[in-house]
Design a protein around this motif. Sequence first.
Motif, short mmCIF file in Angstrom:
data_model
loop_
_atom_site.label_atom_id
_atom_site.label_comp_id
_atom_site.label_asym_id
_atom_site.label_seq_id
_atom_site.Cartn_x
_atom_site.Cartn_y
_atom_site.Cartn_z
N PRO A 230 1.64 -0.68 8.08
CA PRO A 230 1.32 -0.60 6.91
C PRO A 230 2.89 -0.71 6.22
O PRO A 230 2.84 -0.45 5.10
CB PRO A 230 0.56 0.40 6.36
N ARG B 159 4.59 -3.32 3.82
CA ARG B 159 4.48 -3.17 2.66
C ARG B 159 6.06 -2.89 1.23
O ARG B 159 5.70 -3.73 0.53
CB ARG B 159 3.75 -2.06 1.57
N ARG C 263 -1.81 -5.29 7.47
CA ARG C 263 -3.06 -4.79 6.96
C ARG C 263 -2.51 -4.48 8.66
O ARG C 263 -3.08 -2.96 9.41
CB ARG C 263 -4.25 -5.43 7.62
N SER D 176 -1.59 -9.83 5.84
CA SER D 176 -2.22 -9.85 7.06
C SER D 176 -1.42 -8.52 7.60
O SER D 176 -1.55 -7.71 9.12
CB SER D 176 -2.71 -10.75 8.26
#
Length: 290
Positions: free
Chosen positions: A275, A278, A272, A269
Motif C-alpha cells: 500500500p 500508492r 495491493r 497490483s
Amino acid sequence: MLVREVLAAMALTPGMIAIDGTVGAGGHAAKMAAAVGPTGRVIGVDRDPLMLRHAAAALESFPWATVHQASHSELRAALDEAGVDRADAALLDLGLSSDQLADDSRGFGFRVGDGRGGGPLDLRFDVRQGRPAAELLADDDETELTRILTEYGEHPRSAAIAAEIVRRRASRPIRTAVELADLVEQVAPAGSGSHPATRIFQALRIAVNDELGHVERTLADALPAVLKPGGRAAILTFHSLEDRLVKQAFVEANGWRPTAKKPTTATPSEVRLNPRARSAKLRAATRITA
C-alpha cells in the motif's frame, strides 16, 4: 518499489556505472548490480548507517557494488572514494524503507496503544548531524513549529497541534514517538486513511534532516557533477514537496530532457501488495549537457 519501472528508466546494460544515491536496504541496488554485471560498478550511498549495514549484506554477492556513508547531495565525494569519475545512471528513492519504519530506536515508526514507539523521538538519518526531533519540539517557539508542520506536513490542524505541543511541554516535554502520536490523535482525531500523525512525523523528519535542502542541492549540483552527458537519472518521490522540486529541475533549461511528460506510478497490483506504493511517483530524465 516500482523495480521494473526504475530499471527501465535507468536503461542499464552490462559494463555501466550506476549510482544508488539512497541505497536503503539494497533492494534496488542488487537489481542494478545484476543488470550491469561484473564489468560494471554500482555505488550505493546513504546517510543512515543502519541501512548501509542492510545494503552491504544484500550486495554481498556483487563485489562490484560498494556502499558509502554520505548524503546524495555529496555524490561527488562518494564517487571519489569509490575511484569513479562519472556514472551512466543514478537512482534516488526518497522514501523511508520498511526497516527504518520498523526502527523504534529513532522514532520513525509509531504504534499507538500497542506498547511500541516508546523510544526517543529522534528522526535523524545520521545521528551525528543536526538535532533530534524531541529537541526541536522542546525549543522552537509556536510560530516556528506551526511553520514546520504546515510547510513540510501540509496538515490542516498544524496551528492547533503546535499550540498543544507548547502547552504540554511547559510541564512535560514530548520525548517519544508514541507521546507525539497520542497528542496529535487527541487534537486531530483519526478519520479514514492514514494515522493523523503521519504528516506530522513527515514534517519533523524533513526538518531535522534538511531533506528538501539536500534534494535541491542534489538536483542543482550533485547529479550534474557525476552523470555523463546522456546519463539517466531516475527519482522516486512520495509527497508533493519532493515531486515539485524534481519536476521543476528536470527541464531543458537545467540541462535535462525528461523521458516522459507525466510521472510513472505503481500498478494496481503493486499497490495491493504494498500500500505504501500508492503515493510513489517516478520521474526520469536524460542529462543533455556536461
